[in-house]
Design a protein around this motif. Structure first.
Motif, PDB file in Angstrom:
ATOM      1  N   SER A 150      28.941  90.009  61.138  1.00 28.19           N
ATOM      2  CA  SER A 150      29.058  91.180  62.018  1.00 28.19           C
ATOM      3  C   SER A 150      28.007  92.269  61.795  1.00 28.19           C
ATOM      4  N   GLY A 151      26.968  91.958  61.076  1.00 25.99           N
ATOM      5  CA  GLY A 151      25.922  92.941  60.848  1.00 25.99           C
ATOM      6  C   GLY A 151      24.971  93.039  62.032  1.00 25.99           C
ATOM      7  N   ALA A 152      24.107  94.013  61.982  1.00 23.85           N
ATOM      8  CA  ALA A 152      23.152  94.228  63.062  1.00 23.85           C
ATOM      9  C   ALA A 152      22.279  93.004  63.350  1.00 23.85           C
ATOM     10  N   PRO A 153      21.866  92.214  62.356  1.00 20.47           N
ATOM     11  CA  PRO A 153      21.036  91.052  62.676  1.00 20.47           C
ATOM     12  C   PRO A 153      21.719  90.064  63.641  1.00 20.47           C
ATOM     13  N   ALA A 154      23.016  89.822  63.475  1.00 25.88           N
ATOM     14  CA  ALA A 154      23.728  88.910  64.371  1.00 25.88           C
ATOM     15  C   ALA A 154      23.788  89.478  65.786  1.00 25.88           C
ATOM     16  N   VAL A 155      24.056  90.770  65.898  1.00 23.33           N
ATOM     17  CA  VAL A 155      24.115  91.413  67.203  1.00 23.33           C
ATOM     18  C   VAL A 155      22.727  91.399  67.844  1.00 23.33           C
ATOM     19  N   LEU A 156      21.714  91.672  67.064  1.00 24.53           N
ATOM     20  CA  LEU A 156      20.349  91.659  67.575  1.00 24.53           C
ATOM     21  C   LEU A 156      19.976  90.281  68.123  1.00 24.53           C
ATOM     22  N   MET A 157      20.330  89.234  67.403  1.00 21.62           N
ATOM     23  CA  MET A 157      20.037  87.874  67.880  1.00 21.62           C
ATOM     24  C   MET A 157      20.749  87.597  69.204  1.00 21.62           C
ATOM     25  N   ALA A 158      22.002  88.012  69.320  1.00 24.72           N
ATOM     26  CA  ALA A 158      22.745  87.796  70.564  1.00 24.72           C
ATOM     27  C   ALA A 158      22.108  88.561  71.716  1.00 24.72           C
TER      28      ALA A 158
END
Length: 164
Positions: A150-158
């Protein structure tokens, strides 16, 4: 639990942003544009304060470049605590904060967890969502301690996958 395609519910919350503290509803806050939303068990708690919020703050420009029109953090804390946390972290004006003092939004989203065993009562699960015009596009829920999903990297990838 909230799923892809679900609409954000109309739940009363307090919005803490650069304009101050206002009464609002979750659907009004999260219902327009592309929102990178993340929820934490508690403001100032170790993982939330040292890792989760800072990952979104450090990646705020990248999230915006990938299409996020707003970054919003929610917690089952009162608006005074959320304002103090926003100011203490230098996030105010970059990230907006939702104070879900009674846990009504956490419950409505199916993201409430019972932390009474450690003296914290009802809290949000550590989660991130990508929301477009009030509809959930992506859901990232941690299944254990720490931050991996749930960190920013996962959101950024999505965001990058759908923004290209």
């Amino acid at each position: 639990m909230v799923e892809r395609g679900d609409a954000i519910p109309s739940v009363a919350v307090k919005l803490v942003d650069a304009n101050g503290i206002t009464d609002a509803t979750a659907d009004a806050i999260l219902g327009q544009g592309t929102v990178a939303f993340f929820s934490v068990p508690g403001a100032f708690t170790p993982t939330c304060h040292v890792n989760h919020l800072p990952s979104f703050l450090a990646n705020a420009q990248k999230l915006a470049d990938a299409g996020a029109t707003r970054i919003v953090c929610a917690s089952v804390n009162d608006h005074h605590v959320m304002k103090a946390w926003a100011e203490a972290t230098g996030s105010l004006g970059i990230i907006d904060f939702v104070a879900d003092g009674n846990g009504d939004l956490a419950t409505a989203l199916g993201l409430a967890q019972d932390k009474t065993d450690v003296g914290m009562g009802k809290r949000f699960q550590r989660t991130a969502l990508v929301i477009r015009d009030g509809l959930v596009q992506s859901v990232f829920v941690e299944d254990g301690p720490g931050i991996s999903a749930s960190g920013a990297p996962a959101v950024l990838m999505a965001l990058e996958e759908t923004h290209a």
